[in-house]
Design an enzyme around this catalytic site. Sequence first.
Site, mmCIF file in Angstrom:
data_model
loop_
_atom_site.group_PDB
_atom_site.id
_atom_site.type_symbol
_atom_site.label_atom_id
_atom_site.label_comp_id
_atom_site.label_asym_id
_atom_site.label_seq_id
_atom_site.Cartn_x
_atom_site.Cartn_y
_atom_site.Cartn_z
ATOM 1 N N GLU A 165 1.037 -1.192 0.032
ATOM 2 C CA GLU A 165 0.067 -0.226 -0.017
ATOM 3 C C GLU A 165 0.744 1.329 -0.018
ATOM 4 O OE1 GLU A 165 -2.938 -0.105 -0.787
ATOM 5 O OE2 GLU A 165 -3.059 -2.394 -0.468
ATOM 6 N N ASP A 176 -5.050 -4.726 -9.149
ATOM 7 C CA ASP A 176 -4.116 -3.656 -9.723
ATOM 8 C C ASP A 176 -4.038 -3.989 -11.191
ATOM 9 O OD1 ASP A 176 -4.148 -2.634 -7.079
ATOM 10 O OD2 ASP A 176 -2.120 -3.630 -6.536
HETATM 11 ZN ZN ZN Z 1 -2.459 -2.931 -4.771
#
Ligand code: ZN
Length: 634
Positions: A454, A529
């Site tokens: 993160e 992602d």
């Molecule tokens: Zn991620």
Amino acid sequence: MPPRQTPDQPWRSEGAPPPPPPRRKMPGGWIGLVLTALVVFLISDLLLSFFGPGGATTISYTEFNNQLNKGNITKIYSKGDAIEGTLKNAGPKPDGGKGTYTEFDTQRPVFAGDDLWNTLQQQGVEVTAEPVVQQRSFLANLLISLAPMLLLILVWVLLARRMAGGPGGAFGRKPPPKPVAVEAGRRTTFADVAGIDEVEAELSEVVDFLKNPQQYRRLGAKMPRGVLLSGPPGTGKTLLARAVAGEADVPFFSASASEFIEMIVGVGAGRVRELFAEARKVAPAIVFIDEIDTIGRQRGSGGGLGGHDEREQTLNQILTEMDGFTGSEGVIVIAATNRADVLDPALLRPGRFDRRITVSPPDRDGRAAILGIHTRHVPLAGDADLTRLAKATPGMTGAELANLVNEAALLAVKRRQDTVNERDLSDALEKVQLGAVRPLVMPQAERERTAYHESGHALLGMLQPGADPVRKITIVPRGRALGVTLSTPEADRYSYTEPYLRGRIIGALGGMAAEQVVYGVITTGAESDLEQVTNIARGMAGRWGMSERVGRLTAVPSDPQGAYGLSAAPTTLDAVDEEARRIVAECYEEAVRLLTEERVRLDALAAALLEAETLDEEEAYRAAGVPRKVLDQA
Ligand code: ZN
Ligand code: ADP
Ligand code: MG
């Protein structure tokens, strides 16, 4: 939305006169009939006894004989063996009854062998007789024999009306349809819609037409027969359609296009016909067809429901109904879709859905107004700041905002508060944006890896020029994710520059790159992602003309199932693929380079995150040592 009336009628309606009550069988069936008969019997009995022999006293034949022999009888009147008569002098009532009598009646036994006639003559009694069978006129006979029947029917009808609940019962005439006040509360109007004023303005013309059609007719102006609302889900299309009907105070019929379709060919068309017939009856009215794209897709394209024939027939029936409008009926069709690009052009021809209105997610002021509407019945604490909330929710639709307010109210209830305060609002926003917290105990190593992942996203987000600022970082597992980094734009964005998109890709790859830089291995945590990265990169190369090699053309359709799915040459598609790969590869290299360079900041941010689990905007920028750009241009 009101429930459907019957399962076989796929539409709902509001503001329409109620359907005539289902025709009952005779009230209560047999029980009713028996009751009626009883009532009639009692009534006729009463009548008979009322009109029947009045003050006469019934005496025995023996007593009659006595009186006759005494010469105390003036006249008698006989019918068959029944005798009525009058005494000269009143005699005491027989059987010890009180008082006296002069009028009497009695019955002569059949076996009485007396010589009554002679005795009567001797005593000088006046005798009148009547035939046993009365010779009445034919009409009188008919009337008398029909009377009980008529009485029966009359009572029956009265009962039927009573039981059917008002007029329109079994025999009553149907009353003309009346405008009906909607029972369940107020109808939806434009006051319930906010943030899409331009759309409201366009639709207010429709409202005006529905309110005074004569005005338009007099000037020969034709109203659009169909209005197509297109826009992302939750932007208020259904709400708008209902508001138009509510504002004009006309009946509103609504159905989802998919509800017309069944596997049986021909059913859908029949239902459409019924729906429009219903609407014409109570015109002016609005017919709303939701999700029109499920049946209105271009012919020959994939997807959709049911067989092709059924879809086409249903669609054709809708178009036929619309073509059949003379315009004076005042039935206006509003359709909604979130895929206007896949609609059959036949739908959009003049005379059909020729008015197209795009409904977009609201801007900041619009969001504030929508929040205002949805907090009308929510008691807000003094510190609750809807303007700030509107600012923090770019891209959210009306439905999402309504949901947000509700989540906040639920939180306030759970916390046993009387009002909804700022903390409830921001916690609700967090829940809506990041997903619900998942109670998951993570091993320390996993938490550390997540913190770096993160931090990678966040740090790159902070370092990219022009990127959306990072609002929140958390390593509390939420929804499907082990951690979340949230960045939202400062102001609403309507278009994107190439550097911005590259920045987005770099930021999205940041998690993966951080794991690569810190641990030298990659985990499965980056799946979503990569999906995001792929979408942006393919769009850049294949849709937005950002690749020299592919050129300025659309090679990848926005609708993967659409008719143009394979319209680009295979070599073009190959080129799009290669270009997307090149873009992503470049971005990944940049991400790894930046994170290696800024390793100190990365470590600091990850450590702070491990410590606090959740960092807000200010804390995150401070921990990373990145100066917060002054972005409050908005
Ligand atoms: Zn991620
Ligand atoms: P759509 O049909 O476009 O998917 P809906 O009309 O069903 O969206 O919207 C769902 C709910 O979201 C509405 O009932 C309303 O509560 C809220 N909503 C959506 N847009 C707005 C708006 N512009 N103003 C107020 N409320 C809205
Ligand atoms: Mg809808």
